[in-house]
Write a protein that holds these residues in place. Structure first.
Motif, PDB file in Angstrom:
ATOM      1  N   SER A   1     -17.837  -9.357  73.479  1.00 18.84           N
ATOM      2  CA  SER A   1     -18.737  -9.575  72.346  1.00 18.84           C
ATOM      3  C   SER A   1     -17.977 -10.164  71.169  1.00 18.84           C
ATOM      4  CB  SER A   1     -19.397  -8.253  71.934  1.00 18.84           C
ATOM      5  OG  SER A   1     -20.326  -7.814  72.895  1.00 18.84           O
ATOM      6  N   VAL A   2     -16.825  -9.610  70.868  1.00 14.96           N
ATOM      7  CA  VAL A   2     -16.049 -10.075  69.719  1.00 14.96           C
ATOM      8  C   VAL A   2     -15.528 -11.486  69.956  1.00 14.96           C
ATOM      9  CG1 VAL A   2     -14.090  -9.557  68.216  1.00 14.96           C
ATOM     10  CG2 VAL A   2     -15.425  -7.693  69.207  1.00 14.96           C
ATOM     11  N   ILE A   3     -15.106 -11.757  71.164  1.00 10.59           N
ATOM     12  CA  ILE A   3     -14.608 -13.098  71.493  1.00 10.59           C
ATOM     13  C   ILE A   3     -15.712 -14.129  71.302  1.00 10.59           C
ATOM     14  CG2 ILE A   3     -13.782 -14.540  73.393  1.00 10.59           C
ATOM     15  CD1 ILE A   3     -12.324 -12.031  74.466  1.00 10.59           C
ATOM     16  N   ALA A   4     -16.925 -13.795  71.733  1.00 10.32           N
ATOM     17  CA  ALA A   4     -18.049 -14.708  71.563  1.00 10.32           C
ATOM     18  C   ALA A   4     -18.366 -14.931  70.090  1.00 10.32           C
ATOM     19  CB  ALA A   4     -19.285 -14.161  72.288  1.00 10.32           C
ATOM     20  N   LEU A   5     -18.326 -13.870  69.292  1.00 10.06           N
ATOM     21  CA  LEU A   5     -18.589 -13.994  67.855  1.00 10.06           C
ATOM     22  C   LEU A   5     -17.502 -14.821  67.174  1.00 10.06           C
ATOM     23  CD1 LEU A   5     -19.644 -10.295  67.148  1.00 10.06           C
ATOM     24  CD2 LEU A   5     -21.147 -12.281  67.021  1.00 10.06           C
ATOM     25  N   ALA A   6     -16.271 -14.618  67.588  1.00 13.60           N
ATOM     26  CA  ALA A   6     -15.155 -15.337  66.979  1.00 13.60           C
ATOM     27  C   ALA A   6     -15.249 -16.840  67.199  1.00 13.60           C
ATOM     28  CB  ALA A   6     -13.834 -14.805  67.532  1.00 13.60           C
ATOM     29  N   SER A   7     -15.788 -17.237  68.345  1.00 15.26           N
ATOM     30  CA  SER A   7     -15.887 -18.663  68.652  1.00 15.26           C
ATOM     31  C   SER A   7     -17.219 -19.276  68.251  1.00 15.26           C
ATOM     32  CB  SER A   7     -15.668 -18.887  70.154  1.00 15.26           C
ATOM     33  OG  SER A   7     -16.675 -18.216  70.907  1.00 15.26           O
ATOM     34  N   GLY A   8     -18.272 -18.455  68.155  1.00 17.31           N
ATOM     35  CA  GLY A   8     -19.604 -19.012  67.907  1.00 17.31           C
ATOM     36  C   GLY A   8     -20.148 -18.844  66.510  1.00 17.31           C
ATOM     37  N   CYS A   9     -19.523 -17.989  65.683  1.00 22.74           N
ATOM     38  CA  CYS A   9     -20.065 -17.694  64.342  1.00 22.74           C
ATOM     39  C   CYS A   9     -19.001 -17.939  63.281  1.00 22.74           C
ATOM     40  CB  CYS A   9     -20.563 -16.249  64.272  1.00 22.74           C
ATOM     41  SG  CYS A   9     -21.848 -15.858  65.474  1.00 22.74           S
ATOM     42  N   PRO A  10     -18.807 -19.197  62.888  1.00 22.49           N
ATOM     43  CA  PRO A  10     -17.728 -19.529  61.947  1.00 22.49           C
ATOM     44  C   PRO A  10     -17.935 -18.988  60.539  1.00 22.49           C
ATOM     45  CG  PRO A  10     -19.128 -21.436  62.351  1.00 22.49           C
ATOM     46  CD  PRO A  10     -19.551 -20.390  63.330  1.00 22.49           C
TER      47      PRO A  10
ATOM     48  N   ASN B   1      -7.324 -15.662  65.604  1.00 21.13           N
ATOM     49  CA  ASN B   1      -7.140 -17.071  65.969  1.00 21.13           C
ATOM     50  C   ASN B   1      -8.446 -17.849  66.034  1.00 21.13           C
ATOM     51  OD1 ASN B   1      -4.261 -16.848  66.420  1.00 21.13           O
ATOM     52  ND2 ASN B   1      -4.774 -15.665  68.244  1.00 21.13           N
ATOM     53  N   SER B   2      -9.521 -17.279  65.451  1.00 18.27           N
ATOM     54  CA  SER B   2     -10.849 -17.857  65.617  1.00 18.27           C
ATOM     55  C   SER B   2     -11.143 -18.942  64.601  1.00 18.27           C
ATOM     56  CB  SER B   2     -11.902 -16.758  65.484  1.00 18.27           C
ATOM     57  OG  SER B   2     -11.983 -16.334  64.135  1.00 18.27           O
ATOM     58  N   CYS B   3     -12.362 -19.503  64.725  1.00 15.85           N
ATOM     59  CA  CYS B   3     -12.840 -20.484  63.759  1.00 15.85           C
ATOM     60  C   CYS B   3     -13.350 -19.791  62.495  1.00 15.85           C
ATOM     61  CB  CYS B   3     -13.957 -21.333  64.359  1.00 15.85           C
ATOM     62  SG  CYS B   3     -15.404 -20.399  64.908  1.00 15.85           S
ATOM     63  N   VAL B   4     -13.387 -18.438  62.510  1.00 15.24           N
ATOM     64  CA  VAL B   4     -13.788 -17.683  61.310  1.00 15.24           C
ATOM     65  C   VAL B   4     -12.553 -17.597  60.423  1.00 15.24           C
ATOM     66  CG1 VAL B   4     -14.872 -15.582  60.455  1.00 15.24           C
ATOM     67  CG2 VAL B   4     -15.288 -16.318  62.800  1.00 15.24           C
ATOM     68  N   LYS B   5     -12.123 -18.730  59.930  1.00  9.43           N
ATOM     69  CA  LYS B   5     -10.828 -18.800  59.266  1.00  9.43           C
ATOM     70  C   LYS B   5     -10.964 -18.911  57.755  1.00  9.43           C
ATOM     71  CE  LYS B   5      -7.150 -18.810  61.950  1.00  9.43           C
ATOM     72  NZ  LYS B   5      -6.044 -17.893  61.680  1.00  9.43           N
ATOM     73  N   SER B   6      -9.988 -18.347  57.043  1.00  8.76           N
ATOM     74  CA  SER B   6      -9.885 -18.564  55.613  1.00  8.76           C
ATOM     75  C   SER B   6      -9.261 -19.931  55.374  1.00  8.76           C
ATOM     76  CB  SER B   6      -9.014 -17.486  54.969  1.00  8.76           C
ATOM     77  OG  SER B   6      -8.714 -17.830  53.644  1.00  8.76           O
ATOM     78  N   LYS B   7      -9.917 -20.745  54.556  1.00 11.05           N
ATOM     79  CA  LYS B   7      -9.417 -22.088  54.280  1.00 11.05           C
ATOM     80  C   LYS B   7      -8.246 -22.080  53.309  1.00 11.05           C
ATOM     81  CE  LYS B   7     -13.983 -24.064  55.092  1.00 11.05           C
ATOM     82  NZ  LYS B   7     -15.128 -24.798  54.494  1.00 11.05           N
ATOM     83  N   ARG B   8      -7.912 -20.897  52.806  1.00 10.30           N
ATOM     84  CA  ARG B   8      -6.793 -20.800  51.872  1.00 10.30           C
ATOM     85  C   ARG B   8      -5.456 -20.759  52.585  1.00 10.30           C
ATOM     86  NH1 ARG B   8      -8.819 -15.580  49.315  1.00 10.30           N
ATOM     87  NH2 ARG B   8     -10.214 -15.689  51.095  1.00 10.30           N
TER      88      ARG B   8
ATOM     89  N   LYS C   1     -17.617 -15.438  44.662  1.00 12.94           N
ATOM     90  CA  LYS C   1     -18.867 -15.667  45.370  1.00 12.94           C
ATOM     91  C   LYS C   1     -18.694 -16.581  46.574  1.00 12.94           C
ATOM     92  CE  LYS C   1     -21.816 -14.992  41.307  1.00 12.94           C
ATOM     93  NZ  LYS C   1     -22.848 -15.605  40.422  1.00 12.94           N
ATOM     94  N   ASP C   2     -17.541 -17.220  46.692  1.00 14.93           N
ATOM     95  CA  ASP C   2     -17.353 -18.171  47.785  1.00 14.93           C
ATOM     96  C   ASP C   2     -16.180 -17.745  48.669  1.00 14.93           C
ATOM     97  OD1 ASP C   2     -15.512 -18.617  45.832  1.00 14.93           O
ATOM     98  OD2 ASP C   2     -15.535 -20.801  45.995  1.00 14.93           O
ATOM     99  N   ILE C   3     -16.163 -16.477  49.029  1.00 16.52           N
ATOM    100  CA  ILE C   3     -15.093 -15.952  49.871  1.00 16.52           C
ATOM    101  C   ILE C   3     -15.119 -16.636  51.230  1.00 16.52           C
ATOM    102  CG2 ILE C   3     -14.296 -13.900  51.093  1.00 16.52           C
ATOM    103  CD1 ILE C   3     -15.212 -12.231  48.765  1.00 16.52           C
ATOM    104  N   ASP C   4     -13.955 -17.086  51.676  1.00 18.60           N
ATOM    105  CA  ASP C   4     -13.823 -17.698  52.996  1.00 18.60           C
ATOM    106  C   ASP C   4     -13.228 -16.687  53.958  1.00 18.60           C
ATOM    107  OD1 ASP C   4     -14.738 -20.300  52.368  1.00 18.60           O
ATOM    108  OD2 ASP C   4     -12.838 -20.722  51.383  1.00 18.60           O
ATOM    109  N   GLY C   5     -13.698 -16.740  55.199  1.00 14.37           N
ATOM    110  CA  GLY C   5     -13.131 -15.879  56.218  1.00 14.37           C
ATOM    111  C   GLY C   5     -13.684 -14.469  56.190  1.00 14.37           C
ATOM    112  N   LEU C   6     -13.249 -13.674  57.140  1.00 14.15           N
ATOM    113  CA  LEU C   6     -13.708 -12.299  57.279  1.00 14.15           C
ATOM    114  C   LEU C   6     -13.311 -11.487  56.047  1.00 14.15           C
ATOM    115  CD1 LEU C   6     -15.225 -10.925  59.635  1.00 14.15           C
ATOM    116  CD2 LEU C   6     -13.018 -10.034  60.400  1.00 14.15           C
ATOM    117  N   ALA C   7     -14.308 -10.810  55.434  1.00 12.56           N
ATOM    118  CA  ALA C   7     -14.060 -10.056  54.201  1.00 12.56           C
ATOM    119  C   ALA C   7     -14.312  -8.568  54.377  1.00 12.56           C
ATOM    120  CB  ALA C   7     -14.931 -10.597  53.069  1.00 12.56           C
ATOM    121  N   ASN C   8     -14.996  -8.163  55.434  1.00 16.21           N
ATOM    122  CA  ASN C   8     -15.240  -6.747  55.708  1.00 16.21           C
ATOM    123  C   ASN C   8     -15.158  -6.506  57.208  1.00 16.21           C
ATOM    124  OD1 ASN C   8     -16.298  -5.358  53.046  1.00 16.21           O
ATOM    125  ND2 ASN C   8     -17.274  -7.378  53.123  1.00 16.21           N
TER     126      ASN C   8
END
Length: 377
Positions: free
Chosen positions: A253-262, A285-292, A304-311
């Motif tokens: 499930s997590v692998i699918a979310l990491a690749s499908g939900c940027p 290593n996913s596409c849910v990446k922080s652009k910083r 208000k424009d947090i990038d990447g996983l925040a919680n």
């Protein structure tokens, strides 16, 4: 509930204050010229009535005022778009039925209850008259059956936000029907809806509600990887997903979310004990990446424009090891283990006490030390 007599008293008081502040009720504005004489609060212009109601800010007065006269009923019916009846401790069902035909322009309606009152007849009344409804809170409505979901599907196709947490009687077939008709849904709370939240209903949501951004599946223990992977592929704009207590899900499930939900920003996996390091590394290593980038300047948590996983809640995920969780921290500087900005929740995982958030490591590096930080539990 507020009585008509007490409301009259409040309105009389408001009217007296109004006439005093506008010249003692003499009917003359300060700049001169004629002004219509107000003999009582029923003569108030509709625009002024709406202004007073908005300033008072009490939905109980709105409901009672709608029964004062036809003019007020029509004005409030056209002007009120946001209403809450959560203050009603008794007879919420009858009250909802009685007002539904008056407030046809409602867009936001809150019917959250402390003790169960609402029945299908009330929800059907709302669905029959409130066609423009966008947000509805029916949480803790234990008496509702599938009739309510069918009514909402047919009568409120513009729904974007629906909270039916705790409504344990709903079936997955009714939820599937709702998803086919309310395709604009962006936020759906199904916490505790064990019978409704199944792999089949999640697959229907993935097919029909492609704009879904927030989904709460807490303690829906029938959900498996099949349902979550469908969401990951069908709802690419998903930003918040709560899987706490979904004990059947695994790393898949997590692998699918990491690749499908940027755009994923919040993920809850409390007590998902089948989750292993493999899932953590897929997130890191996913596409849910922080652009910083790693170890970039950590912005305020109020940004208000947090990038990447925040919680991320991985409490009681006891199979995880420090290197894997640290890898997630390294990839997402918005995740914090420090008490000031607690967003990586690892309570119950004693083996993870050595994991540090980005700001903690930066502070220790600047000080030339690397002591364990205080984790919030």
């Amino acid at each position: 509930m507020v009585s008509a007599r007490s409301l009259d008293g409040e309105l009389d008081s408001c009217f007296r204050n109004l006439t005093v502040s506008s010249g003692g009720g003499r009917g003359q504005p300060e700049t001169g010229g004629d002004m219509p004489t107000l003999s009582g609060w029923k003569d108030l212009p509709m625009e002024l009535l709406m202004r007073i109601i908005s300033v008072v800010g009490d939905d109980r007065i709105v409901v009672v005022a709608s029964g004062v006269c036809t003019g007020w009923r029509d004005a409030l019916g056209w002007g009120v778009t946001n209403l809450s009846l959560s203050w009603c401790q008794q007879n919420m069902n009858n009250l909802t039925i009685s007002f539904a035909h008056k407030f046809t322009k409602l867009q936001v309606l809150t019917l959250r209850q402390i003790k169960p009152q609402l029945e299908d007849s009330a929800v059907e009344a709302v669905a029959n008259y409130c066609y423009d409804l966008r947000e509805l809170d029916l949480s803790r409505s234990f008496r509702l059956s599938d009739r309510s979901l069918y009514a909402l599907a047919n009568g409120c196709p513009r729904l974007t936000k629906l909270n039916i947490s705790g409504c344990s009687s709903f079936s997955d077939s009714a939820l599937i029907y709702l998803s086919c008709h309310c395709k604009n849904l962006k936020c759906l709370n199904l916490c505790g809806c064990v019978k409704a939240a199944t792999d089949e209903s999640l697959q229907a949501i993935a097919r029909n509600c492609v704009h879904m951004q927030s989904l709460n599946l807490g303690w829906c223990d029938n959900v498996t990887d099949e349902g979550v992977t469908s969401l990951a592929s069908g709802c690419p704009d998903l930003r918040a997903l709560d899987l706490c207590g979904c004990v059947l899900i695994t790393d898949e499930s997590v692998i699918a979310l990491a690749s499908g939900c940027p755009h994923l920003r919040s993920l809850g996996m409390y007590y998902c004990q089948n989750i292993t390091d493999r899932a953590m590394y897929s997130l890191a290593n996913s596409c849910v990446k922080s652009k910083r980038g790693r170890w970039g300047a950590v912005r305020s948590s109020s940004s208000k424009d947090i990038d990447g996983l925040a919680n991320l809640n991985i409490s009681q995920c006891t199979a995880l090891t420090p290197p894997a969780v640290q890898a997630v921290c390294d990839s997402f500087p918005s995740l914090h283990t420090c008490p000031e900005r607690h967003s990586l929740i690892i309570s119950g995982c004693l083996s993870l006490t050595s994991v540090h958030c980005a700001c903690g490591l930066q502070r220790h590096r600047a000080e030339g030390t690397l002591q364990p930080t205080s984790h919030a539990y």
